[in-house]
Design a protein around this motif. Structure first.
Motif, PDB file in Angstrom:
ATOM      1  N   GLY A   1     -17.261  70.253 -38.952  1.00 26.43           N
ATOM      2  CA  GLY A   1     -15.810  70.112 -39.003  1.00 26.43           C
ATOM      3  C   GLY A   1     -15.339  68.727 -39.364  1.00 26.43           C
ATOM      4  O   GLY A   1     -14.195  68.352 -39.049  1.00 26.43           O
ATOM      5  N   VAL A   2     -16.204  67.931 -40.035  1.00 25.82           N
ATOM      6  CA  VAL A   2     -15.807  66.583 -40.444  1.00 25.82           C
ATOM      7  C   VAL A   2     -14.775  66.702 -41.569  1.00 25.82           C
ATOM      8  O   VAL A   2     -15.049  67.338 -42.595  1.00 25.82           O
ATOM      9  N   PRO A   3     -13.603  66.132 -41.423  1.00 28.16           N
ATOM     10  CA  PRO A   3     -12.584  66.248 -42.477  1.00 28.16           C
ATOM     11  C   PRO A   3     -12.950  65.380 -43.687  1.00 28.16           C
ATOM     12  O   PRO A   3     -13.696  64.400 -43.549  1.00 28.16           O
ATOM     13  N   PRO A   4     -12.447  65.731 -44.871  1.00 28.27           N
ATOM     14  CA  PRO A   4     -12.675  64.887 -46.052  1.00 28.27           C
ATOM     15  C   PRO A   4     -12.180  63.461 -45.799  1.00 28.27           C
ATOM     16  O   PRO A   4     -11.282  63.224 -44.988  1.00 28.27           O
ATOM     17  N   THR A   5     -12.780  62.506 -46.498  1.00 32.72           N
ATOM     18  CA  THR A   5     -12.414  61.100 -46.327  1.00 32.72           C
ATOM     19  C   THR A   5     -10.969  60.860 -46.753  1.00 32.72           C
ATOM     20  O   THR A   5     -10.554  61.299 -47.837  1.00 32.72           O
ATOM     21  N   ASP A   6     -10.240  60.181 -45.936  1.00 30.92           N
ATOM     22  CA  ASP A   6      -8.878  59.775 -46.295  1.00 30.92           C
ATOM     23  C   ASP A   6      -8.984  58.518 -47.159  1.00 30.92           C
ATOM     24  O   ASP A   6      -9.244  57.428 -46.662  1.00 30.92           O
ATOM     25  N   ASP A   7      -8.797  58.680 -48.465  1.00 33.39           N
ATOM     26  CA  ASP A   7      -8.888  57.516 -49.358  1.00 33.39           C
ATOM     27  C   ASP A   7      -7.519  57.079 -49.859  1.00 33.39           C
ATOM     28  O   ASP A   7      -7.420  56.337 -50.844  1.00 33.39           O
TER      29      ASP A   7
END
Length: 970
Positions: free
Chosen positions: A491-497
């Protein structure tokens, strides 16, 4: 029963391993009307959409999107690779796909999967075909549903009798530790397929792999019995259902996929042939109109479907080749792939030339015939390109035929055709005949080709190309399908870039880039293993919850920089690059000290590097817009890449840009830079960008929402269709980082231009100080050319001065060819220097002729009689010496002449000519060789005239040797 099943399995195996010629075909029913191809396609799509809730997606272009491993799209699954590999952008439309269906344009020519050599030889192979397919992603459905849907469509919708259908399934692979796919077998049995028609095969037939590594799995295939119970089964594959449940690792092992997928494919052409009760795909309504047009255009006998020895004169083979190839050419050119000199364009060029050869030499087609086959609706887009290349190749084909005939006359009965000759005829050589076409022409005459020699020449060519190729950037660390699957499972969310866009303009005009604090979520070693900590200079992959680093995408190079541990500012962890993998940003980091999962870090981008990339990216947008202004609104971008040093831009063009167009493009960019316009950036819903006139976008999958970059006009105004703003300025969909005002670009200069393939031009450009330097270099070289023009106009006093001036023109030409300067100016100076070089060479020839005449008279006065002149003369060059010899022999035709000319450092030039009345055994080449060998040198020439060089301090001895040889021959 077992024996009959085994026998049937053997027959099916043979049917799978070769494409059938469809003998003894029995149609579905004598009463059933044939189903038209368009209706077959529509029925497939409607079935999956209306009965089973599939989303219909359009066919992708045959030009692969971001996949360098493919020359052409060759299967329906190609466009869905990011889903299979787990790298799909979670914000993109594709990330939401669960069950989809489509009809995909496919080309199988060149590369790993190529049918090019088989087209025409049988009744079923094609280079272009349509692949009907349905997909289920992430376990939406699997084997039971996929098999049931396929059976329902074939038997209930298309009305194929169940007793005409056989199926095969994966029988296991003990070497790989895989058991048989009994689940698929049982599904078919439960659907009512008799056990005698459910057969198992090994991995070669029933295990599908995407490539050497990557997702793979067992497949089950549905086959159609052409014989229909009349004798032994004649089986042809209709539909392949692939169940992706494994991943082939780099070490060759198989691991379970985090998510399972269904990937099916059925060739429309073959299905239509079955439903229309035809002997071959070429007898269906997909091809019959085209075959009729070929017959009308050539006046050849009507197509009759013969193959092999029965096809006398190879007429029907030619029909099939031309019909298939013109379909491939039309689709490829419409999708932006034009015949060219490398990659997919080279394959397309081979296809075109193969079609030209068969149409002209077998069908006796008139010039321009192929272009006439292209539908009128695409006449302006495709036919002119086909006709142009057809006309150019006809002359090459005729010359090639003459070369082959002449070479064959010199060969003995058991000789092989020389590899060097074949290579000189090929696309890599001089005439541009595809090697497979040369082999075919020789095969028709029963002459073998020196294949070993060809392989050697091909290796040498590959080595040469490798030396000239652009350096390929190292791939760097990547997250594989297992790592991505584990992150998604956790459940790791995508990186906030989004912090990468956090920068602003200071009052003084400089840029301020914000730092970013983030938490370490995961660390990976170089081999992709997840670890809890790294250190001691270890190179690793770093995953954070957020980042201000720009990961390479959209043609913009990755950021670089460093990070520090929060509260420990004195230890820098260099970041070499950042890459995006399925929505996660992976940083490539060197860890001088311990770095652990859970650590808080502060990230710093290399500001100079980023700022230079921002300037190049905004300049790229302005360049794109300026090209449209100069070349027309239909001008299309075909790719770009930028780094801090320079930018590269590929554009579709019908012809090379003129110097005037290049200069106009630069001028348009300079105007926008000079106005120092604001650059607006905003994320909007993808749907808002769908119908904006003039909006620039590429053939890419865009996220939703999507970022819009607009120069000089606020995004909201630019996206208003009524404003027409996107037609007046640069407005593009783009995820890159940009300047906030155009003035910081400073300047843009196009420093290079070359044609990648026919129809696509690559431009190289620099900005800022580099652009100014390029203009200064160009101005300096222009002044040198102007000075050289003045020197040439003054004339030369003697031959030596004329030679110096000619060489100066050559050196100046080399400098202009290689300098970093404006390309428009380079082209202008190259044209000027070409004319100056011709004038300089003409001046040299005139002075040499005058000097030669003077020296000729002096020699004639010294040698008033006799059949022989052997002497020395002072000249600056070998060409001058040859002129003196020729003039002597012209004025004394019964005299044989050999002259030596001493040069600095002991070198001696030699030239000779024998009289027309001399004995046949007395040749100039042998005479020069005897004298030059005496001087330790070499000679070359013909029976009448020869020349050479050597070195000696004893000219008298050399002259004596020359006289002695000639007198002996006379």
């Amino acid at each position: 029963m077992a024996a009959s099943v085994a026998a049937a399995a053997g027959r099916l195996g043979r049917a799978i391993r070769r494409s059938p010629s469809w003998p003894g075909f029995r149609g579905l029913s004598s009463e059933a009307p044939p189903t038209q191809a368009a209706a077959v396609r529509d029925a497939f799509l409607s079935f999956f959409r209306d009965r089973h809730g599939h989303r219909l997606v359009p066919s992708a272009s045959v030009r692969p999107r971001g996949d360098p491993s493919l020359l052409f799209v060759n299967a329906g699954m190609n466009q869905f690779k990011p889903i299979f590999l787990g790298t799909v952008d979670p914000r993109s439309e594709m990330a939401g796909f669960r069950r989809v269906a489509n009809s995909q344009k496919c080309v199988r020519a060149g590369g790993r999967h190529s049918d090019l050599e088989d087209v025409g030889r049988d009744l079923s192979h094609h280079t272009f075909f349509e692949m009907l397919g349905n997909w289920a992603f992430g376990g939406e459905y699997f084997k039971e549903e996929a098999c049931s849907m396929a059976w329902e469509l074939l038997t209930q919708v298309y009305g194929i009798p169940e007793d005409r259908l056989w199926v095969s399934y994966f029988g296991g692979d003990p070497k790989a530790g895989l058991g048989p796919d009994l689940e698929s077998r049982d599904i078919w049995l439960n659907l009512g397929v008799p056990a005698s028609r459910v057969l198992s095969f090994g991995p070669e037939e029933n295990f599908w792999e995407m490539g050497d590594t990557g997702p793979c799995g067992p497949c089950t295939e549905i086959h159609y019995d052409l014989a229909g119970g009349a004798g032994a089964p004649q089986l042809v594959e209709l539909w392949n259902l692939v169940f992706m449940q494994h991943n082939r690792e780099a070490d060759g092992s198989l691991q379970p996929l985090p998510q399972r997928h269904v990937d099916t494919g059925m060739g429309l052409e073959r299905l239509v042939a079955v439903l229309q009760g035809r002997l071959s795909t070429y007898d269906t309504d997909l091809f019959s109109p085209l075959l009729d047009a070929i017959q009308q255009g050539c006046g050849a006998p009507p197509y009759s479907g013969r193959v092999g020895a029965a096809d006398e004169g190879r007429t029907d083979t030619a029909y099939r080749v031309v019909a298939d190839h013109i379909r491939t050419l039309s689709v490829c050119i419409a999708d932006g792939v034009s015949p060219g000199m490398s990659g997919a364009p080279l394959v397309l060029r081979r296809i075109l030339r193969r079609a030209v050869r068969f149409s002209t030499e077998v069908l006796q087609a008139p010039p321009g015939f192929l272009g006439s086959l292209v539908p009128v609706v695409v006449e302006t887009l495709i036919a002119s390109l086909v006709s142009e290349d057809e006309a150019a190749f006809l002359a090459s084909l005729q010359r090639g035929r003459r070369v082959i005939e002449r070479t064959l006359k010199r060969l003995g009965p058991s000789d092989v055709f020389p590899a060097e000759v074949a290579w000189s005829l090929s696309l890599s050589g001089n005439l541009g005949l595809p090697l497979d076409l040369v082999e075919l022409m020789l095969e028709e005459k029963g002459v073998p080709l020196d294949t070993a020699g060809l392989e050697r020449l091909a290796q040498e060519e590959a080595q040469h190309r490798a030396l000239q190729a652009e350096p390929v950037q190292e791939q760097g660390l990547r997250l594989d399908v297992h790592a991505l699957g584990e992150l998604q499972r956790q459940g790791v969310p995508p990186t906030d870039d989004s912090p990468k866009y956090s920068y602003s303009l200071r009052p003084g005009g400089g840029y301020e880039f914000s730092t970013c604090e983030a938490q370490v979520l995961q660390l990976y070693t170089e081999d992709g293993t997840a670890v809890a900590s790294v250190g001691d200079g270890q190179r690793c992959g770093l995953l954070l919850d957020k980042t201000n680093f720009y990961a390479e995408q959209g043609g913009q190079a990755s950021d670089r920089g460093y990070l520090v541990l929060v509260g420990q500012q004195d230890v820098l962890f260099p970041v070499a690059r950042a890459q995006v993998c399925g929505g996660f940003i992976l940083h490539e980091v060197a860890a001088p000290e311990c770095l652990k999962v859970g650590d808080q870090v502060q990230l710093h981008v290399d500001e100079a590097w980023r700022l230079s990339c921002m300037g190049k990216h905004t300049a790229t947008h302005l360049l794109n817009w300026a090209l449209r202004q100069a070349l027309g609104p239909g001008t299309e971008q075909r790719g770009s890449h930028l780094n801090p040093e320079r930018l590269r831009f590929d554009v579709a063009t019908q012809a090379p840009l003129t110097p005037e167009q290049l200069q106009a493009v630069e001028g348009t960019v300079q105007e926008a830079v000079g106005r120092d316009e604001a650059v607006y950036m905003e994320e909007v819903a993808l749907a808002r960008t769908a119908h904006v006139p003039g909006l620039r976008s590429l053939d890419e999958v865009y996220p939703d929402p999507v970022r819009v970059v607009s120069v000089g006009v606020p995004v909201a105004h630019a996206l208003d269709p009524a404003s027409q703003a996107a037609l007046q300025t640069s407005v593009e969909l783009c995820c890159g980082t940009h300047l906030l005002r155009t003035g910081a670009i400073g300047d843009l200069v196009i420093i290079g231009e070359r044609q990648l393939v026919k129809g696509i031009t690559r431009l190289l450009a620099v900005t800022g100080e580099q652009a100014q330097q390029a203009r200064e270099v160009g101005q300096s070289l222009a002044q040198e050319v102007e000075a050289a023009t003045a020197r040439l106009s003054q004339g030369s006093r003697d031959v030596a001065e004329a030679h110096r001036l000619s060489k100066d023109m050559g050196r100046l030409t080399d400098a202009v060819d290689t300098a970093m300067m404006p390309q428009w100016q380079r082209r202008e100076l190259q044209a000027t220097l070409k004319a100056l070089q011709r004038r300089a060479n003409t001046a040299v020839r005139k002075l040499e002729m005058g000097q030669a005449a003077q020296k000729t008279q002096e020699l004639l006065q010294r040698h008033t009689e006799g059949p022989l002149i052997v002497d020395t003369v002072s000249t600056e060059s070998l060409s001058m010496l040859v002129k003196v010899v020729r003039q002597l022999c012209k004025q004394a035709p019964s005299t044989s002449v050999l002259l030596l000319s001493p040069q600095p450092l002991g070198q001696v030039l030699c030239a000779c000519q024998v009289a027309q009345t001399a004995r046949p055994a007395f040749t100039a080449e042998a005479w020069a060789l005897a004298v030059c060998s005496h001087m330790g040198g070499k000679a070359w020439g013909s029976r009448v005239v020869a020349q050479g060089t050597g070195s000696t301090a004893d000219l008298k001895a050399a002259l004596s040797a020359a006289r002695a040889y000639a007198l002996n021959q006379l």
